[in-house]
Design an enzyme around this catalytic site. Structure first.
Site, PDB file in Angstrom:
ATOM      1  N   ASN A   1       1.547   1.589  -9.306  1.00 30.19           N
ATOM      2  CA  ASN A   1       0.439   1.301  -8.389  1.00 30.19           C
ATOM      3  C   ASN A   1       0.673   0.123  -7.455  1.00 30.19           C
ATOM      4  O   ASN A   1      -0.279  -0.487  -6.984  1.00 30.19           O
ATOM      5  CB  ASN A   1      -0.860   1.058  -9.171  1.00 30.19           C
TER       6      ASN A   1
ATOM      7  N   ALA B   1       8.080   2.855 -10.143  1.00 30.15           N
ATOM      8  CA  ALA B   1       7.214   3.522 -11.125  1.00 30.15           C
ATOM      9  C   ALA B   1       6.107   4.339 -10.442  1.00 30.15           C
ATOM     10  O   ALA B   1       6.034   4.427  -9.212  1.00 30.15           O
ATOM     11  CB  ALA B   1       6.641   2.490 -12.078  1.00 30.15           C
ATOM     12  N   HIS B   2       5.226   4.884 -11.274  1.00 35.06           N
ATOM     13  CA  HIS B   2       4.181   5.821 -10.831  1.00 35.06           C
ATOM     14  C   HIS B   2       3.264   5.257  -9.743  1.00 35.06           C
ATOM     15  O   HIS B   2       2.911   4.092  -9.742  1.00 35.06           O
ATOM     16  CB  HIS B   2       3.326   6.224 -12.042  1.00 35.06           C
ATOM     17  N   GLU B   3       2.904   6.127  -8.827  1.00 34.74           N
ATOM     18  CA  GLU B   3       1.901   5.870  -7.775  1.00 34.74           C
ATOM     19  C   GLU B   3       2.236   4.684  -6.864  1.00 34.74           C
ATOM     20  O   GLU B   3       1.337   4.047  -6.332  1.00 34.74           O
ATOM     21  CB  GLU B   3       0.514   5.689  -8.398  1.00 34.74           C
TER      22      GLU B   3
END
Ligand SMILES: CC(C)(COP(=O)(O)OP(=O)(O)OC[C@H]1O[C@@H](n2cnc3c(N)ncnc32)[C@H](O)[C@@H]1OP(=O)(O)O)[C@@H](O)C(=O)NCCC(=O)NCCS
Length: 213
Positions: free
Chosen positions: A158, A138-140
């Site tokens: 994250n 997922a993101h980051e």
């Protein structure tokens, strides 16, 4: 991200054969395999032969290389051994069915992203990382050098995974967590806390099992 040259696959184990399959899906010609088990010399998979051991790589220096060995420490050891003889060109291979937008995802040299994996946005993947089939990133998320994700790993946003860490099949990682360098999460785990460097966790919820440094 598709190598223009022929490919040499380092490692004639299961992952090596899967990488041959991935290369075929990309239309990349596999020149052969290198493997340090001398008994494998001449062994064949889909018309590609074991040509020699890792230290023979210079004889094929016009090719690109991928180290297809799941264990992160062994992968790093082989990369270091190759560097004693020169600077090989490492390929970066991403299966055509993986969802990876290179304006959102950086992928280092020698890394491998297998079939059915999805990476979303603002993701940083280091060098010689192995992401097995059907993972979700997922993101980051940051994945540093020599990390291995086994099949069906789900990483929430994250998350930071430090170098040489290994995540077992089907594990889930809660958002915002850190996994230390050389740590391991056993298969089928649900991670709800950070894992310090060189520690093995597993279970649901995943708990400290032992130091593996
Ligand atoms: C975590 C792991 C490294 C432990 O390996 P190990 O140190 O050899 O441990 P053992 O197999 O001796 O198991 C020790 C105990 O832990 C249990 N155990 C092992 N892995 C477990 C896991 N992921 N979750 C829950 N329990 C686990 C075993 O059942 C055994 O229990 P027992 O003492 O009650 O019999 C291993 O089981 C694992 O998960 N490896 C990753 C596999 C994987 O994802 N492969 C991907 C290939 S692409």
């Amino acid at each position: 991200m598709v190598p223009a040259k022929s490919l040499i696959v380092i490692g004639f184990g299961g992952l090596g054969k899967e990488v041959h399959w991935l290369a075929a899906r990309l239309g990349v010609h596999v020149r052969g395999f290198l493997d340090d088990n001398p008994n494998l010399l001449g062994a064949e998979f889909c018309n590609a032969t074991v040509l020699g051991t890792v230290s023979d790589w210079k004889a094929y220096s016009e090719c690109e290389f991928i180290i297809a060995i799941g264990n992160p420490r062994i992968r790093m050891r082989i990369r270091d051994k190759m560097l004693q003889y020169g600077v090989p060109n490492f390929a970066t291979l991403v299966d055509p069915s993986a969802v990876v937008d290179f304006t959102q995802v950086s992928v280092g040299e020698g890394s491998l992203i297998c079939a059915g994996t999805t990476c979303t946005v603002e993701i940083n993947i280091g060098a010689h990382v192995v992401i097995n089939p059907s993972c979700s990133v997922a993101h980051e998320v940051v994945i540093r050098d020599f990390v291995t994700l086994a099949p069906k790993v789900a990483i929430s946003g994250n998350v930071h995974i430090d170098s040489l860490a290994e995540i077992g099949t089907g594990s889930c990682i809660r958002q915002g967590l850190d996994l230390g360098a050389g740590s391991m999460l056993g298969m089928g785990s649900v991670l709800t806390k950070n894992i310090p460097e060189s520690e093995l966790f597993f279970g649901n919820p995943a708990r400290y099992i032992k130091n593996i440094g």
